[in-house]
Scaffold this active site. Sequence first.
Site, short mmCIF file in Angstrom:
data_model
loop_
_atom_site.label_atom_id
_atom_site.label_comp_id
_atom_site.label_asym_id
_atom_site.label_seq_id
_atom_site.Cartn_x
_atom_site.Cartn_y
_atom_site.Cartn_z
N CYS A 557 0.91 -1.15 -0.01
CA CYS A 557 -0.03 -0.09 0.08
C CYS A 557 0.86 1.02 -0.04
O CYS A 557 1.57 1.55 -0.98
CB CYS A 557 -0.94 -0.28 1.20
SG CYS A 557 -2.30 1.23 1.13
N HIS A 687 -3.45 -5.58 1.13
CA HIS A 687 -2.69 -5.84 2.44
C HIS A 687 -2.83 -7.49 2.89
O HIS A 687 -3.52 -7.90 3.55
CB HIS A 687 -3.54 -4.97 3.62
CG HIS A 687 -3.45 -3.58 3.43
ND1 HIS A 687 -2.39 -2.94 4.11
CD2 HIS A 687 -4.28 -2.49 3.02
CE1 HIS A 687 -2.70 -1.57 3.74
NE2 HIS A 687 -3.72 -1.31 3.26
N GLU A 689 -0.84 -8.56 4.76
CA GLU A 689 -0.72 -8.72 6.28
C GLU A 689 -1.96 -8.92 7.05
O GLU A 689 -1.87 -9.50 8.08
CB GLU A 689 0.25 -7.64 6.75
CG GLU A 689 -0.51 -6.27 7.03
CD GLU A 689 -0.62 -5.34 5.71
OE1 GLU A 689 -0.85 -4.29 5.96
OE2 GLU A 689 -0.42 -6.00 4.59
#
Length: 716
Positions: A557, A687, A689
């Site tokens: 990002c 994302h 994560e």
Amino acid sequence: SESQERMAVVLSPENVDRFLGYAAEENLEAVPVARVTEEKRLIMSWRGKEIVNLSRAFLDTNGAHQETTVDVAMPDEKNSYLDGQKKTEKSEADMGWKEAMMAVVSDLNVCSKKGLVEMFDSSIGAATVTMPFGGKTQLTPTQTMTAQLPGEAGKSDFATMMSYGFNPYLSSWSPYHGAVYAVLDSVAKIVASGGDYRKIRLTFQEYFQKLGEDPARWGQPVAALLGAYNAQKGFRLPSIGGKDSMSGTFEDIDVPPTLVSFAVDYQKASGILTPELKKAGSCLVRVDIPFDEYKIPLYEEVRKAYDRVYDLASRGKVISAYAIGFGGLAEAIAKMCFGNLLGVKLEEGITSAELRRQTYGSLLLELDPEDAALLVKDAGNEGYGFTLIGKVIEEPEIILGEESLSLDEILEAWEEPLEKVFPTRTKAGKENEDRPLYTEGQFYVCRHKVAKPRVFIPVFPGTNCEYDSARAFLNAGAEVETLVFRNQSARDILESVDAFQKAISRSQIIMFPGGFSAGDEPEGSAKFFASVFRNEKIKEEVMKLLKERDGLALGICNGFQALIKLGLVPYGEILPQKEDSPTLTTNEIGRHISTMVYTKVITNKSPWLQGVKPGDIFAVPASHGEGRFVADRKWIDRLFENGQVATQYVNLEGQATMDIRFNPNGSYAAIEGITSPDGRVLGKMAHSERRGEFVGRNIYAEKDQKVFESGVKYFK
């Protein structure tokens, strides 16, 4: 012990010394703190000086005595909202069921708010159990906000739940009923989401016209609070506080009487129910709850009904559920259909009036046919009831008798009312952007093996994904060092540069996390990142990591924006951007987007992707305002030919696409992530994560791209 419990003990004067002596013998700390007196005053001293001396009467008033005369009015029975409900231009008698369905879904209180919801980051923290919209299309709205509580290494099966209830039309007719139904609606939504109503705690937000000294105006909040109290007693639920009441008057304009009920609960994340229909052949059953002659719920029967539903949900019998509210059965059926584009064949005899009726507190359950049959058979044995509403079908349509209404028509009516205000579409085409999978390359092999690689995560003002990123690397088996770049003074900056240099020198991986570096100032997303990493000392250390120690770099990002600005992607080195360099710019729709995107891996060249294979598709959270990948055709062709395009946005058929529903920022060639020429630097928008066992339970796709595990494995 180290963990001491403290207890207040009230003793008669003659026993104080005895107690203190006993405490000393037992090695307990005992301190006299106050003395009860005949005089009704609170007196406190500090260092021999009296600092507080207040009368008990003053304390009883919370500081000020106020009183007023209140006139609580009886609701107008002849114009009962609960009998007539929201007025429409056409009477129900003149309206067919299809027209009724379309009228409900296009109502401003029911229609899609997706364009508004997507402006807010719904996946930050990697703890969102149910995304705001679910199903493979991500079009079924959830009714309850659910999120995991933090646990060790981010692992927890404990989720919080919160819902709300309020109907301004009902409250305008009767603040008392408005409050009762607000509580009822908020509780019903928790039950429909798999929660146990008995554990709910309530909190209220009140918003009324300026009261002055008018007894009739004072009657409205008093009636509302009495209604809320009635519902609390009926459900046997306490409230835990609320927001201060606010004045809602401007000149001669008043807000409707407003008491919003928020219901808060907790549940195992694995037990959360979601509202999208899940399989053809199942049945829809409505849970009907009873009311008295004043349209107040018969709480004892409602509690029994909700207990029954919770028992069914706990045993895995409820496939999906929706709390019926403002839009009645029509809203519930339509929204449950949208997520997976499954249709419903309604039972004969269902009328347009029944589809529209606001049966607050009722639930619509998706059940296996045998479970549905048992419930309907039991319907007459309790004070509450069960009604078979229809059957879930494969075809994307709603059928009643010989007539049918396609989900495409209903969706268009649902999405259109607020499209100009909160747009979800652009003029961009929907053509596919498929390219051949790159399978010719081999990813770079690390020559400097490390049993447990160290990851350096730099944090700048505006960064907000460092915790999620660190947790993902820790779970993958790495060590993590996180440092904040301090910029409040010249000395802070110099010290931070030195600290960053040293941290990079002892690391094998640099991870640029997401967020809004320097607030994403105009034309400046990740500019702060790039400025710091162009510092000669830091730049030199980064290149040593990549060139001499076979290190890796990852940017997600805002971190991807940093890699682009530095030149680490697509060049693999820190270089000034050229006129024709690929870049990231404002989303084509012109606003922030937060949603789940489907991305396809299309290369086998990067160490970061060694845990998956080309062609694999994943659902990954995206949340950004400047994520559109832009490059000229020469660059795009070169990136594909070199195997540097890591991932593309794809539709439900797995085709790379420019359709904004699946490529929400309008990235050229549907590119979501790219790498350096050797694949060791990876930049991507979505994302990776933000993942976890229970994250996004209402999104049906593989979510773990194994990016972090692959990065760690590379060094072993």
